[in-house]
Design a protein around this motif. Structure first.
Motif, PDB file in Angstrom:
ATOM      1  N   ASP A 180       0.831  -1.211   0.000  1.00 23.51           N
ATOM      2  CA  ASP A 180       0.000   0.000   0.000  1.00 23.51           C
ATOM      3  C   ASP A 180       0.859   1.252   0.000  1.00 23.51           C
ATOM      4  N   LEU A 181       1.927   1.219   0.785  1.00 23.28           N
ATOM      5  CA  LEU A 181       2.823   2.367   0.870  1.00 23.28           C
ATOM      6  C   LEU A 181       3.475   2.631  -0.481  1.00 23.28           C
ATOM      7  N   ASN A 194       1.703   7.216  -6.424  1.00 20.97           N
ATOM      8  CA  ASN A 194       0.687   8.242  -6.733  1.00 20.97           C
ATOM      9  C   ASN A 194       1.237   9.645  -6.495  1.00 20.97           C
ATOM     10  N   LYS A 248       2.288   1.854  -3.351  1.00 18.22           N
ATOM     11  CA  LYS A 248       1.270   2.367  -4.270  1.00 18.22           C
ATOM     12  C   LYS A 248       1.030   3.856  -4.030  1.00 18.22           C
ATOM     13  N   THR A 249       0.962   4.217  -2.732  1.00 19.18           N
ATOM     14  CA  THR A 249       0.714   5.636  -2.382  1.00 19.18           C
ATOM     15  C   THR A 249       1.855   6.515  -2.871  1.00 19.18           C
TER      16      THR A 249
END
Length: 532
Positions: free
Chosen positions: A412-413, A419, A415-416
């Motif tokens: 998740d990190l 972004n 992916k963030t």
């Protein structure tokens, strides 16, 4: 050549004049006294016991002779030799030389029946030497006739004729008609073997003149011999006449051996005559009588052996009782002393055994306590081991969950950060890209998987080996990891998180693993892994 049984009462006379006309047929004739094996044997044994009780040397020797003859004609040759040797030993100790000749001749007859001709010759020669030293004419005549029969069996016909003719001269001096008839038949048999049928017929005829009209097996035997001579010399009509006459006597007296011989001779005569059908019929009948003869022989021998065995057993029991009775009488004199000594010994043994039992009980109690302590210790160790396994299993599960959560956070990190980095107006883009690269690099490290694998092997040491053995082709590291995670009973979602793949990829991987391991479609993959 055949031994002729003349009955127990005439045995002594028979032993002196015995002709041994056809000893090779001993084992084939049905003996009259064998039909009453038990009574005959018991009578002979009782006569021996009675003779020993009376201390009569002559009666004892005659008993041994009769018993030896009984065993001989029953086919129990070892017992016959034993009885004769017992008599011979008594003869030598008492220096009864005429009996020595008789026993030597009888021992030779047994060896003759066994076809041990060299041993028989030795016995007969010893009998002749002893008879010569004593000028014992009857003994010389019998021994030489027997010796001639042995040489005939060895095909030494000139020696056989020499001894038979010497025997004939001695029987003539003694005017012994039975001996003359038997020796004449023996000489005729030798000339028949030499194909001198004229001389053979001459001597057989002399023998027949003695046995004529007696309607016994001796007459039948000579008639068969005469039939043989006529057949071999080509006079088939005379051959039929004498052989059929022999057959009629054999049928009348029901002598299996003579019946077998007559049928066999008739078969040969019909064969020479060219009537092969009748020749075959008579040959078959001959074989039937021979079979019957063997059955009678075997039955008689078994009966004798059984009777002897039972008698010996009873005698051994009687002897044992006598010995026990002697021991009992001797023990009565020492009974009170022995009783006192036994009481003392028993008291000592009781005291000793009592102390020993107490000591053994103490040792046993100590051993039981030690065993209980050992069992308790093992139970505690087993319990600790189970607790340790439970802790490691729980830790492994927590470790798997931690790994899953860590990978999820990192994913998740990552992916963030991607972004954020995609936003162009931010100055931190370059820095964030470096951070993303570093996180991706850490996610690709196998160090944690190595630690996981080692931890898994501690809990399930044989799983990886068993799983590898089930597949014909080698499993990839990814397939091995999938198998381990399935063994921990994790869901596809949890496995996808740990492996950083989509749930669909996990389903595909599960399908390929099932196919590679050839697992039954009805079997759950997770259950299969848990049971492995």
């Amino acid at each position: 050549m055949q031994l002729k049984y003349l009955g127990l009462t005439s045995f002594f006379l028979y032993s002196l004049i015995f002709p041994l006309n056809s000893i090779a047929q001993d084992s084939n004739e049905e003996l009259p006294y064998v039909r009453k094996t038990d009574s005959t044997f018991f009578i002979l044994k009782s006569k021996l016991v009675e003779a020993k009780r009376e201390s009569s040397s002559t009666k004892i020797l005659l008993s041994y002779l009769n018993l030896g003859e009984f065993y001989h004609y029953s086919g129990v040759y070892s017992e016959a030799i034993d009885q004769y040797n017992k008599g011979l030993k008594l003869v030598e100790s008492k220096e009864r030389d005429t009996f020595y000749v008789i026993f030597k001749n009888n021992i030779g007859k047994v060896h003759f029946s066994l076809k041990k001709f060299d041993m028989a010759i030795k016995s007969f020669e010893e009998g002749i030497n002893s008879a010569n030293n004593l000028n014992y004419l009857r003994g010389q005549a019998v021994s030489k006739g027997l010796l001639g029969a042995c040489f005939e069996k060895k095909a030494e016909y000139q020696k056989a004729l020499k001894f038979q003719k010497e025997s004939l001269i001695l029987f003539e001096k003694l005017n012994d008609q039975n001996g003359l008839a038997a020796v004449n038949e023996n000489i005729g048999s030798i000339y028949e073997d030499l194909d001198n049928y004229e001389q053979s017929h001459k001597y057989f005829l002399k023998s027949y003149n003695h046995f004529k009209n007696r309607n016994n097996k001796e007459e039948a035997n000579v008639l068969n011999n005469l039939g043989d001579v006529f057949r071999k010399s080509g006079n088939l009509e005379e051959a039929f006449f004498f052989t059929e006459k022999a057959l009629a006597i054999a049928q009348k007296i029901k002598d299996y051996h003579q019946l077998e011989s007559a049928h066999k001779d008739l078969s040969k005569t019909y064969a020479k005559y060219g009537d092969y059908k009748k020749a075959h019929e008579y040959l078959l009948k001959s074989e039937e009588f021979n079979d019957e003869l063997l059955k009678v022989q075997n039955t008689n021998q078994v009966n004798v052996l059984q009777t002897v065995y039972e008698t010996n057993k009873k005698e051994a029991q009687i002897q044992l009782l006598k010995e026990q009775n002697k021991v009992s009488k001797a023990n009565q004199k020492l009974l009170w002393i022995t009783l006192f000594a036994v009481m003392v010994v028993l008291g000592f043994l009781y005291h000793y055994s009592s102390r020993k039992r107490k000591a053994e009980r103490k040792i046993q109690g100590y051993k039981q306590r030690m065993l209980k302590a050992e069992l308790d210790k093992k139970a505690i160790e087993e319990e600790n081991l189970q607790d340790e396994i439970k802790l490691k299993t729980a830790a492994l599960s927590r470790y798997s969950l931690h790994l899953s959560q860590k990978n999820k956070i990192l994913f998740d990190l990552s992916k963030t950060l991607r972004n954020i980095a995609s936003r162009k107006h931010m100055d931190t883009g370059h820095k964030i890209k470096e951070l993303v690269k570093e996180i991706d690099f850490n996610l690709q490290q196998e160090k944690e998987w190595d630690e996981f694998t080692n931890f898994f092997k501690e809990i399930h040491p044989d799983f990886i080996k068993k799983l590898s053995a089930l597949s014909q082709s080698n499993l990839s590291p990814a397939e091995m990891r999938l198998g381990m995670l399935l063994r921990l009973n994790l869901s596809s979602k949890e496995i996808s998180s740990i492996l950083r793949v989509t749930p669909d990829s996990v389903r595909v991987a599960r399908y390929r693993l099932r196919k590679k391991l050839r697992i039954d479609q009805k079997k759950e993959l997770v259950n299969f892994m848990v049971e492995l």
